[in-house]
Design a protein around this motif. Structure first.
Motif, PDB file in Angstrom:
ATOM      1  N   ASN A 141       0.806  -1.223   0.000  1.00  0.00           N
ATOM      2  CA  ASN A 141       0.000   0.000   0.000  1.00  0.00           C
ATOM      3  C   ASN A 141       0.835   1.267   0.000  1.00  0.00           C
ATOM      4  N   MET A 142       2.153   1.140  -0.237  1.00  0.00           N
ATOM      5  CA  MET A 142       3.000   2.325  -0.255  1.00  0.00           C
ATOM      6  C   MET A 142       3.776   2.492  -1.560  1.00  0.00           C
ATOM      7  N   ALA A 143       3.939   1.426  -2.325  1.00  0.00           N
ATOM      8  CA  ALA A 143       4.625   1.518  -3.609  1.00  0.00           C
ATOM      9  C   ALA A 143       3.791   2.330  -4.591  1.00  0.00           C
ATOM     10  N   VAL A 144       4.472   3.065  -5.468  1.00  0.00           N
ATOM     11  CA  VAL A 144       3.800   3.877  -6.481  1.00  0.00           C
ATOM     12  C   VAL A 144       4.403   3.554  -7.844  1.00  0.00           C
ATOM     13  N   LEU A 145       3.569   3.092  -8.772  1.00  0.00           N
ATOM     14  CA  LEU A 145       3.994   2.798 -10.136  1.00  0.00           C
ATOM     15  C   LEU A 145       3.364   3.812 -11.075  1.00  0.00           C
ATOM     16  N   ASP A 146       4.015   4.049 -12.218  1.00  0.00           N
ATOM     17  CA  ASP A 146       3.292   4.781 -13.254  1.00  0.00           C
ATOM     18  C   ASP A 146       2.571   3.745 -14.122  1.00  0.00           C
ATOM     19  N   ALA A 147       1.659   4.215 -14.926  1.00  0.00           N
ATOM     20  CA  ALA A 147       0.816   3.310 -15.703  1.00  0.00           C
ATOM     21  C   ALA A 147       1.645   2.445 -16.662  1.00  0.00           C
ATOM     22  N   LEU A 148       2.729   3.001 -17.190  1.00  0.00           N
ATOM     23  CA  LEU A 148       3.564   2.234 -18.110  1.00  0.00           C
ATOM     24  C   LEU A 148       4.231   1.053 -17.402  1.00  0.00           C
ATOM     25  N   GLN A 149       4.671   1.274 -16.163  1.00  0.00           N
ATOM     26  CA  GLN A 149       5.257   0.180 -15.392  1.00  0.00           C
ATOM     27  C   GLN A 149       4.224  -0.910 -15.140  1.00  0.00           C
ATOM     28  N   LEU A 150       3.015  -0.506 -14.772  1.00  0.00           N
ATOM     29  CA  LEU A 150       1.956  -1.487 -14.539  1.00  0.00           C
ATOM     30  C   LEU A 150       1.703  -2.316 -15.797  1.00  0.00           C
ATOM     31  N   MET A 151       1.722  -1.672 -16.946  1.00  0.00           N
ATOM     32  CA  MET A 151       1.466  -2.398 -18.182  1.00  0.00           C
ATOM     33  C   MET A 151       2.598  -3.362 -18.517  1.00  0.00           C
ATOM     34  N   GLU A 152       3.830  -3.028 -18.158  1.00  0.00           N
ATOM     35  CA  GLU A 152       4.939  -3.970 -18.356  1.00  0.00           C
ATOM     36  C   GLU A 152       4.715  -5.230 -17.526  1.00  0.00           C
ATOM     37  N   PHE A 153       4.304  -5.038 -16.285  1.00  0.00           N
ATOM     38  CA  PHE A 153       3.994  -6.199 -15.444  1.00  0.00           C
ATOM     39  C   PHE A 153       2.816  -6.983 -16.025  1.00  0.00           C
ATOM     40  N   TRP A 154       1.800  -6.264 -16.442  1.00  0.00           N
ATOM     41  CA  TRP A 154       0.600  -6.914 -16.974  1.00  0.00           C
ATOM     42  C   TRP A 154       0.933  -7.777 -18.190  1.00  0.00           C
ATOM     43  N   HIS A 155       1.670  -7.214 -19.161  1.00  0.00           N
ATOM     44  CA  HIS A 155       2.008  -7.957 -20.375  1.00  0.00           C
ATOM     45  C   HIS A 155       2.929  -9.142 -20.051  1.00  0.00           C
ATOM     46  N   GLY A 156       3.866  -8.929 -19.139  1.00  0.00           N
ATOM     47  CA  GLY A 156       4.749 -10.033 -18.766  1.00  0.00           C
ATOM     48  C   GLY A 156       3.987 -11.186 -18.146  1.00  0.00           C
ATOM     49  N   LEU A 157       3.015 -10.855 -17.286  1.00  0.00           N
ATOM     50  CA  LEU A 157       2.195 -11.891 -16.658  1.00  0.00           C
ATOM     51  C   LEU A 157       1.339 -12.617 -17.692  1.00  0.00           C
ATOM     52  N   VAL A 158       0.698 -11.860 -18.567  1.00  0.00           N
ATOM     53  CA  VAL A 158      -0.142 -12.477 -19.597  1.00  0.00           C
ATOM     54  C   VAL A 158       0.693 -13.372 -20.511  1.00  0.00           C
ATOM     55  N   ASN A 159       1.847 -12.881 -20.917  1.00  0.00           N
ATOM     56  CA  ASN A 159       2.705 -13.638 -21.834  1.00  0.00           C
ATOM     57  C   ASN A 159       3.305 -14.889 -21.196  1.00  0.00           C
ATOM     58  N   SER A 160       3.346 -14.925 -19.871  1.00  0.00           N
ATOM     59  CA  SER A 160       3.889 -16.110 -19.194  1.00  0.00           C
ATOM     60  C   SER A 160       2.961 -17.308 -19.325  1.00  0.00           C
ATOM     61  N   GLY A 161       1.690 -17.031 -19.602  1.00  0.00           N
ATOM     62  CA  GLY A 161       0.716 -18.104 -19.724  1.00  0.00           C
ATOM     63  C   GLY A 161       0.191 -18.623 -18.393  1.00  0.00           C
ATOM     64  N   LYS A 162       0.604 -17.995 -17.297  1.00  0.00           N
ATOM     65  CA  LYS A 162       0.174 -18.447 -15.973  1.00  0.00           C
ATOM     66  C   LYS A 162      -1.011 -17.627 -15.481  1.00  0.00           C
ATOM     67  N   PRO A 163      -1.977 -18.238 -14.823  1.00  0.00           N
ATOM     68  CA  PRO A 163      -3.046 -17.447 -14.219  1.00  0.00           C
ATOM     69  C   PRO A 163      -2.483 -16.578 -13.094  1.00  0.00           C
ATOM     70  N   PHE A 164      -3.051 -15.386 -12.908  1.00  0.00           N
ATOM     71  CA  PHE A 164      -2.519 -14.485 -11.885  1.00  0.00           C
ATOM     72  C   PHE A 164      -3.634 -13.680 -11.245  1.00  0.00           C
ATOM     73  N   LEU A 165      -3.413 -13.350  -9.985  1.00  0.00           N
ATOM     74  CA  LEU A 165      -4.310 -12.481  -9.216  1.00  0.00           C
ATOM     75  C   LEU A 165      -3.536 -11.207  -8.915  1.00  0.00           C
ATOM     76  N   LEU A 166      -3.982 -10.088  -9.477  1.00  0.00           N
ATOM     77  CA  LEU A 166      -3.268  -8.820  -9.373  1.00  0.00           C
ATOM     78  C   LEU A 166      -4.058  -7.836  -8.520  1.00  0.00           C
ATOM     79  N   VAL A 167      -3.406  -7.301  -7.478  1.00  0.00           N
ATOM     80  CA  VAL A 167      -4.028  -6.311  -6.602  1.00  0.00           C
ATOM     81  C   VAL A 167      -3.619  -4.914  -7.060  1.00  0.00           C
ATOM     82  N   ILE A 168      -4.619  -4.089  -7.379  1.00  0.00           N
ATOM     83  CA  ILE A 168      -4.359  -2.719  -7.834  1.00  0.00           C
ATOM     84  C   ILE A 168      -5.119  -1.754  -6.937  1.00  0.00           C
ATOM     85  N   PRO A 169      -4.535  -1.357  -5.786  1.00  0.00           N
ATOM     86  CA  PRO A 169      -5.214  -0.387  -4.924  1.00  0.00           C
ATOM     87  C   PRO A 169      -5.278   0.981  -5.592  1.00  0.00           C
TER      88      PRO A 169
END
Length: 416
Positions: A221-249
């Motif tokens: 609850n203290m880390a701060v990402l910009d939207a581009l960083q979030l999208m890098e994580f999102w694409h990496g997770l999707v491309n891994s082929g693994k199911p994921f649960l992502l918390v976005i406060p």
């Protein structure tokens, strides 16, 4: 209440504590309000580790102070060694320094701690940086208190605790605290109705996933990402082929750039995004196979207790140290610090969940066993918590005897 408590603005919090809280704390003790309405007299002060002013104020009232540091013992020790690092010209980090070079002047950690693994405060180019000066000063001032409480356990950080004990007379390692609470009490904490709704959504989703197949992703609850960083994580997770649960406060994304909804809508079958999740319950769920984390100390300990391997992307403070311990010392995950790239995210998810899965799971299970043993009856943390309780009780008895002695002395003086 709404202060972000992170980034550069954490200095505002430090200044407020120094200039406002100290005088208010002294006034509260002086007024005696805390001992009214049938409450017993104060015999001990337990304070956060960045509030060392409590030591000076408490001494005015002849009260001992025990400080609690929520950091890892290793981060605490690294901060204590900053003056040595400065004297040895290992700080400040300037220019094109090799950030992967090992640090030589943090005893007990010479074999694995690199420049990039030092607490984030140490990345200041100017040694007069207020954040660096404050945390180092408070770390050293803590030695003048009666004792130090650390949320860790002996087997986890023995290499650092050995050195911490050379500077502090009473060190109480009582962690993992969340596991200790489960051992000591049956009290159950319940969330609000809004959070319970999110709880039921994500837990029901996890119930439908295969054993150890899901990557849980949360940056606290203290880390701060910009939207581009979030999208890098999102694409990496999707491309891994693994199911994921992502918390976005709500406070995770900085700036005005918004993430297009179609990114989330189009991958619902593979991933789920929520505003909040009951982290301890999620990590304990049999569907969870890995944790992509900011390496906050509480999150790290919660993951260790559940035997969940980690991918670490530290944000600030102690998290740089913690991520190095996870990857290099405990061998229970991967350290991805200082990079945010979808290709690397995909590679590390596959490495954690497939390529090196058995290796990480074995190490994580061994560490989980040690954690549970430590907080169980007879374990080191269990015994240290009892010792802390008994020491506080003894302070109470001493205070009562002191008060009785003063009363007798006053009576005799008036008689004379």
């Amino acid at each position: 209440m709404n202060h972000p408590r992170t980034g550069d603005r954490v200095v505002e919090l430090f200044n407020s504590i120094d200039f406002i809280t100290k005088s208010q704390f002294r006034e509260i003790l002086k007024s005696g309000r805390l001992s009214r309405n049938g409450r017993p007299p104060i015999t001990c002060i337990i304070a956060d580790g960045i509030m060392c002013f409590t030591i000076d104020v408490a001494k005015e009232f002849q009260l001992p102070t025990i400080l609690f540091r929520p950091f890892s013992a290793s981060c605490f020790w690294a901060l204590f060694c900053v003056p040595k690092l400065i004297d040895a010209a290992e700080l400040p980090l300037k220019g094109d320094y090799n950030m992967d070079k090992l640090v030589s002047n943090v005893p007990g950690m010479e074999g694995f701690l690199r420049r990039r693994d030092l607490p984030s405060f140490c990345r200041a180019n100017d040694l007069s940086d207020s954040k660096l000066q404050h945390v180092v000063s408070e770390t050293h001032r803590a030695a003048s208190g009666y004792g130090l409480i650390l949320n860790t356990f002996e087997e986890l950080e023995e290499f650092s605790l050995t050195h911490v004990r050379t500077k502090f007379q009473n060190v109480y390692t009582i962690g993992p605290i969340h596991a200790s609470l489960k051992t000591k009490t049956t009290l159950q904490m319940r969330s609000s109705s809004v959070l319970e709704e999110e709880d039921s959504k994500c837990m029901a989703w996890l119930d439908d996933q295969a054993l150890k197949s899901v990557v849980y992703v949360s940056f606290g609850n203290m880390a701060v990402l910009d939207a581009l960083q979030l999208m890098e994580f999102w694409h990496g997770l999707v491309n891994s082929g693994k199911p994921f649960l992502l918390v976005i406060p709500g406070n995770l994304i900085s700036g005005q750039l918004k993430v297009p909804r179609f990114h989330f809508e189009g991958t619902k079958q593979r991933g789920k995004a929520v505003n909040w999740a009951p982290q301890e319950e999620v990590l304990a769920h049999p569907a969870i196979g890995g944790f992509l984390t900011h390496s906050g100390w509480n999150s790290t300990l919660e993951s260790i207790c559940e035997g969940v391997p980690m991918i670490c992307w530290p944000f600030y403070a102690d998290q740089q140290v913690n991520s190095r311990l996870v990857g290099e010392v405990w061998k229970i995950g991967l350290d991805m610090k200082d990079t945010c790239d979808r290709v690397i995210v995909e590679k590390m998810v596959k490495e954690l969940m497939d390529v090196r899965r058995e290796e990480f799971v074995e190490s994580a299970n061994q560490m989980a066993t040690l954690a549970r043993k430590s907080v169980s009856r007879g374990g080191a943390s269990y015994c240290n918590l009892n010792r802390l309780i008994e020491d506080i009780k003894s302070m109470n008895r001493v205070k009562q005897c002191f008060a009785v002695g003063i009363e007798v002395f006053d009576t005799e003086s008036s008689t004379a």
